[in-house]
Design a protein around this motif. Sequence first.
Motif, PDB file in Angstrom:
ATOM      1  N   PRO A  22       0.733  -1.217   0.021  1.00 45.90           N
ATOM      2  CA  PRO A  22      -0.084  -0.145   0.070  1.00 45.90           C
ATOM      3  C   PRO A  22       0.884   1.307  -0.117  1.00 45.90           C
ATOM      4  O   PRO A  22       2.122   1.266   0.511  1.00 45.90           O
ATOM      5  CB  PRO A  22      -0.652  -0.012   1.248  1.00 45.90           C
ATOM      6  N   HIS A  23       0.426   2.434  -0.524  1.00 46.66           N
ATOM      7  CA  HIS A  23       0.714   3.656  -0.467  1.00 46.66           C
ATOM      8  C   HIS A  23       2.082   3.703  -1.137  1.00 46.66           C
ATOM      9  O   HIS A  23       3.225   4.666  -0.780  1.00 46.66           O
ATOM     10  CB  HIS A  23       0.971   4.065   1.002  1.00 46.66           C
ATOM     11  N   LEU A  24       2.426   3.001  -2.353  1.00 43.99           N
ATOM     12  CA  LEU A  24       3.824   3.106  -3.171  1.00 43.99           C
ATOM     13  C   LEU A  24       3.821   4.508  -3.716  1.00 43.99           C
ATOM     14  O   LEU A  24       2.675   4.914  -4.277  1.00 43.99           O
ATOM     15  CB  LEU A  24       3.705   2.073  -4.068  1.00 43.99           C
ATOM     16  N   GLY A  25       4.818   5.150  -3.539  1.00 40.55           N
ATOM     17  CA  GLY A  25       5.359   6.338  -4.407  1.00 40.55           C
ATOM     18  C   GLY A  25       5.176   7.722  -3.352  1.00 40.55           C
ATOM     19  O   GLY A  25       4.909   7.374  -2.361  1.00 40.55           O
ATOM     20  N   ARG A  26       5.599   8.650  -3.980  1.00 45.03           N
ATOM     21  CA  ARG A  26       5.715  10.055  -3.166  1.00 45.03           C
ATOM     22  C   ARG A  26       4.071  10.465  -3.166  1.00 45.03           C
ATOM     23  O   ARG A  26       3.117  10.297  -3.818  1.00 45.03           O
ATOM     24  CB  ARG A  26       6.392  10.938  -4.161  1.00 45.03           C
ATOM     25  N   ILE A  27       3.808  11.430  -1.962  1.00 47.72           N
ATOM     26  CA  ILE A  27       2.882  11.691  -1.622  1.00 47.72           C
ATOM     27  C   ILE A  27       3.048  13.437  -2.296  1.00 47.72           C
ATOM     28  O   ILE A  27       4.287  14.011  -2.187  1.00 47.72           O
ATOM     29  CB  ILE A  27       2.306  11.811  -0.261  1.00 47.72           C
ATOM     30  N   ALA A  28       1.982  14.309  -2.539  1.00 53.13           N
ATOM     31  CA  ALA A  28       1.942  15.759  -2.731  1.00 53.13           C
ATOM     32  C   ALA A  28       2.499  16.508  -1.472  1.00 53.13           C
ATOM     33  O   ALA A  28       1.935  16.046  -0.560  1.00 53.13           O
ATOM     34  CB  ALA A  28       0.823  16.217  -3.183  1.00 53.13           C
ATOM     35  N   ASP A  29       3.459  17.346  -1.723  1.00 50.94           N
ATOM     36  CA  ASP A  29       3.802  18.217  -0.374  1.00 50.94           C
ATOM     37  C   ASP A  29       4.063  17.511   0.860  1.00 50.94           C
ATOM     38  O   ASP A  29       3.492  17.924   1.859  1.00 50.94           O
ATOM     39  CB  ASP A  29       2.748  19.177  -0.303  1.00 50.94           C
ATOM     40  N   PRO A  30       5.062  16.478   0.878  1.00 60.85           N
ATOM     41  CA  PRO A  30       5.335  15.753   2.117  1.00 60.85           C
ATOM     42  C   PRO A  30       5.968  16.841   3.110  1.00 60.85           C
ATOM     43  O   PRO A  30       6.598  17.828   2.803  1.00 60.85           O
ATOM     44  CB  PRO A  30       6.317  14.793   1.967  1.00 60.85           C
ATOM     45  N   GLN A  31       5.517  16.738   4.537  1.00 63.08           N
ATOM     46  CA  GLN A  31       6.263  17.654   5.386  1.00 63.08           C
ATOM     47  C   GLN A  31       7.724  17.142   5.767  1.00 63.08           C
ATOM     48  O   GLN A  31       8.527  17.622   6.284  1.00 63.08           O
ATOM     49  CB  GLN A  31       5.354  17.542   6.710  1.00 63.08           C
ATOM     50  N   GLY A  32       7.573  15.680   5.669  1.00 63.38           N
ATOM     51  CA  GLY A  32       8.976  15.188   5.996  1.00 63.38           C
ATOM     52  C   GLY A  32       9.190  13.844   5.108  1.00 63.38           C
ATOM     53  O   GLY A  32       8.262  13.177   4.734  1.00 63.38           O
TER      54      GLY A  32
END
Length: 154
Positions: A22-32
């Motif tokens: 699950p949740h493969l890849g980058r997310i938009a605007d990560p805080q960290g």
Amino acid sequence: MSDADMMQLYSKRILALAADIPHLGRIADPQGSAKKRSPHCGSTVTAHVRIEDGHVAAFGQEVRACALGQASAAVLGTHVMGATRAEIARGEAQLLAMLKETGPVPDAPWDGLEVLIPARDYPNRHASILLSWQAVLAAIDAAETQPESRAAGN
């Protein structure tokens, strides 16, 4: 390692988890974000998070690891949303104890890690199994050092 040992280590359940992370890849605007690498095998995991009210609100992971590391990332990814840093750290500590000290299976929601019990006998695989946990904890730490994160009470 015999063929039978290898078959047990890479069981169908481990391979199924590895195939559906699950949740493969980058997310938009990560805080960290944080990248961790195993010096033993070269596996890498990069985690990206956004934190709201002390809980993981968004998560992405880039996993380049063996099937065992991928299975561990899959269990983490299944339950990371809404978790606190303390809950994730407790899961990592329990996973480490399960692998290195023949400890019990981690508490729910991390109890899916029981699939990795056969890896106890293969210490050279432990670093890959722990990578996703180390990466998400480091990403949370990075997020918590951001000025906007502290200002929002996260």
